[in-house]
Design an enzyme around this catalytic site. Structure first.
Site, PDB file in Angstrom:
ATOM      1  N   ARG A  70       5.517   6.106  17.647  1.00  0.00           N
ATOM      2  CA  ARG A  70       4.741   6.023  16.397  1.00  0.00           C
ATOM      3  C   ARG A  70       3.511   6.926  16.472  1.00  0.00           C
ATOM      4  O   ARG A  70       3.119   7.549  15.482  1.00  0.00           O
ATOM      5  CB  ARG A  70       4.281   4.578  16.132  1.00  0.00           C
ATOM      6  CG  ARG A  70       5.386   3.651  15.695  1.00  0.00           C
ATOM      7  CD  ARG A  70       4.833   2.269  15.373  1.00  0.00           C
ATOM      8  NE  ARG A  70       4.483   2.115  13.966  1.00  0.00           N
ATOM      9  CZ  ARG A  70       3.856   1.042  13.476  1.00  0.00           C
ATOM     10  NH1 ARG A  70       3.495   0.050  14.269  1.00  0.00           N
ATOM     11  NH2 ARG A  70       3.586   0.964  12.198  1.00  0.00           N
ATOM     12  N   LYS A 118       0.806  -1.228   0.000  1.00  0.00           N
ATOM     13  CA  LYS A 118       0.000   0.000   0.000  1.00  0.00           C
ATOM     14  C   LYS A 118       0.837   1.275   0.000  1.00  0.00           C
ATOM     15  O   LYS A 118       0.511   2.239  -0.675  1.00  0.00           O
ATOM     16  CB  LYS A 118      -0.931   0.015   1.216  1.00  0.00           C
ATOM     17  CG  LYS A 118      -2.153  -0.866   1.056  1.00  0.00           C
ATOM     18  CD  LYS A 118      -3.080  -0.674   2.234  1.00  0.00           C
ATOM     19  CE  LYS A 118      -4.424  -1.278   1.962  1.00  0.00           C
ATOM     20  NZ  LYS A 118      -5.419  -0.964   2.981  1.00  0.00           N
ATOM     21  N   ASP A 172     -10.045   3.601   1.685  1.00  0.00           N
ATOM     22  CA  ASP A 172     -10.221   3.102   3.060  1.00  0.00           C
ATOM     23  C   ASP A 172     -10.916   4.121   3.965  1.00  0.00           C
ATOM     24  O   ASP A 172     -11.742   3.744   4.806  1.00  0.00           O
ATOM     25  CB  ASP A 172      -8.869   2.717   3.668  1.00  0.00           C
ATOM     26  CG  ASP A 172      -8.307   1.434   3.067  1.00  0.00           C
ATOM     27  OD1 ASP A 172      -9.106   0.594   2.619  1.00  0.00           O
ATOM     28  OD2 ASP A 172      -7.077   1.272   3.044  1.00  0.00           O
TER      29      ASP A 172
HETATM   30  P1  ATR Z   1      -1.544  -2.104  10.272  1.00  0.00           P
HETATM   31  O1  ATR Z   1      -1.024  -1.688   8.934  1.00  0.00           O
HETATM   32  O2  ATR Z   1      -2.588  -3.178  10.195  1.00  0.00           O
HETATM   33  O3  ATR Z   1      -1.975  -0.954  11.121  1.00  0.00           O
HETATM   34  P2  ATR Z   1       0.973  -2.363  11.684  1.00  0.00           P
HETATM   35  O4  ATR Z   1       1.583  -1.209  10.984  1.00  0.00           O
HETATM   36  O5  ATR Z   1       1.799  -3.571  11.926  1.00  0.00           O
HETATM   37  O6  ATR Z   1      -0.306  -2.883  10.942  1.00  0.00           O
HETATM   38  O7  ATR Z   1       0.375  -1.857  13.074  1.00  0.00           O
HETATM   39  C1  ATR Z   1      -0.192  -2.693  13.984  1.00  0.00           C
HETATM   40  C2  ATR Z   1      -0.735  -1.851  15.139  1.00  0.00           C
HETATM   41  O8  ATR Z   1      -1.223  -2.728  16.154  1.00  0.00           O
HETATM   42  C3  ATR Z   1       0.313  -0.978  15.804  1.00  0.00           C
HETATM   43  O9  ATR Z   1      -0.317   0.181  16.292  1.00  0.00           O
HETATM   44  C4  ATR Z   1       0.786  -1.885  16.919  1.00  0.00           C
HETATM   45  O10 ATR Z   1       1.407  -1.223  17.989  1.00  0.00           O
HETATM   46  P3  ATR Z   1       3.013  -0.956  17.958  1.00  0.00           P
HETATM   47  O11 ATR Z   1       3.234   0.193  17.038  1.00  0.00           O
HETATM   48  O12 ATR Z   1       3.364  -0.682  19.363  1.00  0.00           O
HETATM   49  O13 ATR Z   1       3.616  -2.252  17.432  1.00  0.00           O
HETATM   50  C5  ATR Z   1      -0.536  -2.458  17.369  1.00  0.00           C
HETATM   51  N1  ATR Z   1      -0.421  -3.690  18.154  1.00  0.00           N
HETATM   52  C6  ATR Z   1      -0.160  -4.921  17.694  1.00  0.00           C
HETATM   53  N2  ATR Z   1      -0.178  -5.816  18.704  1.00  0.00           N
HETATM   54  C7  ATR Z   1      -0.454  -5.117  19.847  1.00  0.00           C
HETATM   55  C8  ATR Z   1      -0.606  -5.456  21.224  1.00  0.00           C
HETATM   56  N3  ATR Z   1      -0.483  -6.731  21.640  1.00  0.00           N
HETATM   57  N4  ATR Z   1      -0.890  -4.476  22.099  1.00  0.00           N
HETATM   58  C9  ATR Z   1      -1.034  -3.201  21.676  1.00  0.00           C
HETATM   59  N5  ATR Z   1      -0.910  -2.806  20.383  1.00  0.00           N
HETATM   60  C10 ATR Z   1      -0.620  -3.745  19.480  1.00  0.00           C
END
Ligand code: ATR
Length: 283
Positions: A160, A69, A105
């Site tokens: 982030r 993307k 989206d």
């Molecule tokens: P996407 O494109 O689907 O948003 P991504 O860029 O991998 O995928 O982001 C995943 C999101 O889920 C992030 O905000 C991630 O938090 P981090 O930036 O701290 O990794 C969040 N996330 C994933 N697992 C998590 C967990 N167990 N607890 C809290 N946040 C989680």
């Protein structure tokens, strides 16, 4: 005889779990369109080669999913303002030999809420956005377009959230994920964009922050598998209105389909049921 059939599809890597072929295939049949929509597993190394096929006219365009993307930005000749603002492309199409890119989206996110919870943004004061990954980009763009005055972004990895708040500016700011009372206090709207509620999540998440939201706050999750996430269940226990994430998937497909096939399709209860059945079957 020339093949007049319109071809489109979705590219990603991996691509096996995509529901887009089911959704678009359903509309192709429903509207009697001479066309096809397929899933293409395209690795990052194969992306340029695939796009040459689109430029060459083999396909009218395609949807784009993980991991392409954001990478798609550098392959596209012209972006819509929305794709530019979000910084990611989920729909491409061809005009002459040029590739154009859009992002539907944010449209899907808003259309889902508009259909499932009319009036959800009547008084756009405070929104809480959980997560700061790729999925948060479109959600933030959508909320800003509806004029939310105070958009709080919270992420497990605080840096982030801070980067996203700085990028979108306006009413967006980063808040501490762990300081729940401050984060959720008086919020009118809460959305989860993290993968925390996805898949085999047990209901261990307590979501006690929901105790602090404004009365009648709308709670939504962009995760649709499971359909009823722990966040939505926690909101329902507090009698808050909830909207599940499946509608976003269905509605984001509408402008893409119209772009390639020339018919604006409808998101019907029948379509939703078919996708729900497919999810339940665990395909
Ligand atoms: P996407 O494109 O689907 O948003 P991504 O860029 O991998 O995928 O982001 C995943 C999101 O889920 C992030 O905000 C991630 O938090 P981090 O930036 O701290 O990794 C969040 N996330 C994933 N697992 C998590 C967990 N167990 N607890 C809290 N946040 C989680």
């Amino acid at each position: 005889m020339a093949d007049e059939s319109i071809r489109s599809g979705v590219i990603g890597h991996p691509i096996t779990h995509s529901r887009s072929p089911l959704i678009h295939g359903n509309w192709i049949a429903e509207y009697g369109i001479d066309g096809a929509y397929n899933a293409y597993d395209v690795s990052p190394a194969d992306l340029s080669g695939f796009l040459r096929r689109v430029r060459g006219g083999e396909l009218a365009g395609c949807n784009v999913t993980i991991p392409h993307k954001e990478a798609m930005l550098e392959h596209i000749d012209e972006l819509t303002d929305t794709a530019e603002a979000i910084g990611a492309v989920n729909t491409i199409w061809r005009e002459a030999d040029r590739l154009l890119g859009d992002n539907t989206d944010a449209y899907g996110f808003l259309a889902n809420l508009d259909h499932a919870a009319p009036g959800w943004d009547e008084n756009p004061r405070c929104a809480v956005v959980l997560g700061a990954g790729g999925a948060a980009l479109a959600v933030l763009h959508g909320l800003l377009s509806r004029g939310f005055a105070d958009i709080r972004i919270a992420n497990r990895t605080a840096a982030r959230a801070e980067r996203l708040a700085a990028r979108f500016g306006g009413s967006c700011h980063a808040m501490d994920w762990a300081r729940e009372e401050a984060l959720y206090s008086d919020a009118d709207f809460v959305v989860n964009t993290t993968s925390l509620t996805m898949g085999n999540e047990t209901d261990q998440q307590v979501w006690s922050g929901l105790d602090h939201v404004a009365e009648g706050a709308t709670v939504t999750d962009i995760v649709y598998s499971p359909l009823q996430t722990s966040l939505l269940k926690a909101a329902q226990r507090r009698d808050l209105p909830t909207v599940d994430g499946l509608g976003m998937l269905l509605h984001q497909a509408v402008p893409s389909f119209e772009r390639w096939f020339g018919t604006r399709p409808e998101v019907t209860p029948g379509l939703r049921r078919r996708v729900e059945e497919d999810l339940a079957a665990g395909h």
